[in-house]
Design a protein around this motif. Structure first.
Motif, PDB file in Angstrom:
ATOM      1  N   SER A  83       0.847  -1.185   0.000  1.00 13.59           N
ATOM      2  CA  SER A  83       0.000   0.000   0.000  1.00 13.59           C
ATOM      3  C   SER A  83       0.877   1.227   0.000  1.00 13.59           C
ATOM      4  O   SER A  83       2.022   1.184   0.453  1.00 13.59           O
ATOM      5  CB  SER A  83      -0.904  -0.004   1.231  1.00 13.59           C
ATOM      6  OG  SER A  83      -1.791   1.097   1.199  1.00 13.59           O
ATOM      7  N   ILE A 107       0.723   5.864   0.098  1.00 11.29           N
ATOM      8  CA  ILE A 107      -0.081   7.037   0.439  1.00 11.29           C
ATOM      9  C   ILE A 107       0.696   8.288   0.091  1.00 11.29           C
ATOM     10  O   ILE A 107       1.917   8.362   0.273  1.00 11.29           O
ATOM     11  CB  ILE A 107      -0.456   6.988   1.942  1.00 11.29           C
ATOM     12  CG1 ILE A 107      -1.460   8.071   2.316  1.00 11.29           C
ATOM     13  CG2 ILE A 107       0.784   7.043   2.832  1.00 11.29           C
ATOM     14  CD1 ILE A 107      -2.074   7.878   3.706  1.00 11.29           C
ATOM     15  N   GLY A 158      -1.866  12.426   2.389  1.00 12.68           N
ATOM     16  CA  GLY A 158      -2.804  11.376   2.729  1.00 12.68           C
ATOM     17  C   GLY A 158      -4.029  11.310   1.843  1.00 12.68           C
ATOM     18  O   GLY A 158      -4.901  10.468   2.049  1.00 12.68           O
ATOM     19  N   THR A 198      -4.382   7.148  -1.944  1.00  8.32           N
ATOM     20  CA  THR A 198      -3.886   5.873  -1.451  1.00  8.32           C
ATOM     21  C   THR A 198      -4.052   4.809  -2.530  1.00  8.32           C
ATOM     22  O   THR A 198      -4.918   4.934  -3.406  1.00  8.32           O
ATOM     23  CB  THR A 198      -4.638   5.407  -0.194  1.00  8.32           C
ATOM     24  OG1 THR A 198      -6.033   5.297  -0.491  1.00  8.32           O
ATOM     25  CG2 THR A 198      -4.457   6.397   0.956  1.00  8.32           C
ATOM     26  N   SER A 237      -2.777   4.816   6.495  1.00 12.38           N
ATOM     27  CA  SER A 237      -3.035   6.187   6.933  1.00 12.38           C
ATOM     28  C   SER A 237      -1.740   6.769   7.477  1.00 12.38           C
ATOM     29  O   SER A 237      -0.751   6.055   7.668  1.00 12.38           O
ATOM     30  CB  SER A 237      -4.130   6.226   7.997  1.00 12.38           C
ATOM     31  OG  SER A 237      -3.747   5.505   9.151  1.00 12.38           O
ATOM     32  N   GLY A 261       0.866   9.258  -4.419  1.00 11.54           N
ATOM     33  CA  GLY A 261       0.222   8.132  -3.772  1.00 11.54           C
ATOM     34  C   GLY A 261       0.120   6.912  -4.649  1.00 11.54           C
ATOM     35  O   GLY A 261      -0.897   6.219  -4.653  1.00 11.54           O
TER      36      GLY A 261
END
Length: 125
Positions: A49, A51, A55, A58, A71, A104
């Motif tokens: 993942s 980001i 933020g 994502t 996060s 991201g």
């Protein structure tokens, strides 16, 4: 000197949850896009993942979509990975990585500037 320290790994039964943390120091955290990777011995490291610096963007690899949530808290210079409905195939060493001015989206591993030392996640069946 930049340090990135992961924590939160451990042993959990299938269906359980873990939350990984990655706390950075020595850098301006919100200049960096962040990512989680994982690696099983004998296999290539896989992007899990990522980001964007604020933020707002994502991305997830298909196998974790709907189960993992990435996060960040820029005020604490900390990245998180909430992992729910864990499966034995999620067993791996998990690493956080930082890429300055990145977005991201996943980037090639050699474009990440800093890496943590890893935290082991083991999911038993």
């Amino acid at each position: 000197q930049v340090q990135m320290v992961e924590s939160g790994g451990g042993l959990v039964q299938a269906g359980g949850s873990l939350r990984l943390s990655c706390t950075a120091s020595g850098l301006t955290f919100d200049d960096y896009a962040m990512a989680w990777f994982r690696q099983v011995p004998g296999k290539e490291r896989e992007g899990v993942s990522c980001i964007s610096w604020a933020g707002g963007v994502t991305n997830y690899t298909d196998s974790v979509k709907g189960r993992f949530t990435i996060s960040r808290d820029n005020a604490k210079s900390t990245l998180y990975l909430q992992m729910n409905s864990l499966k034995p195939e999620d067993t791996a060493m998990y690493y956080c990585a930082a890429r300055k001015y990145g977005g991201g989206w996943f980037s090639p591993e050699d474009e990440y500037d800093y890496w943590g030392q890893g935290t082991q996640v083991t999911v038993s069946s």
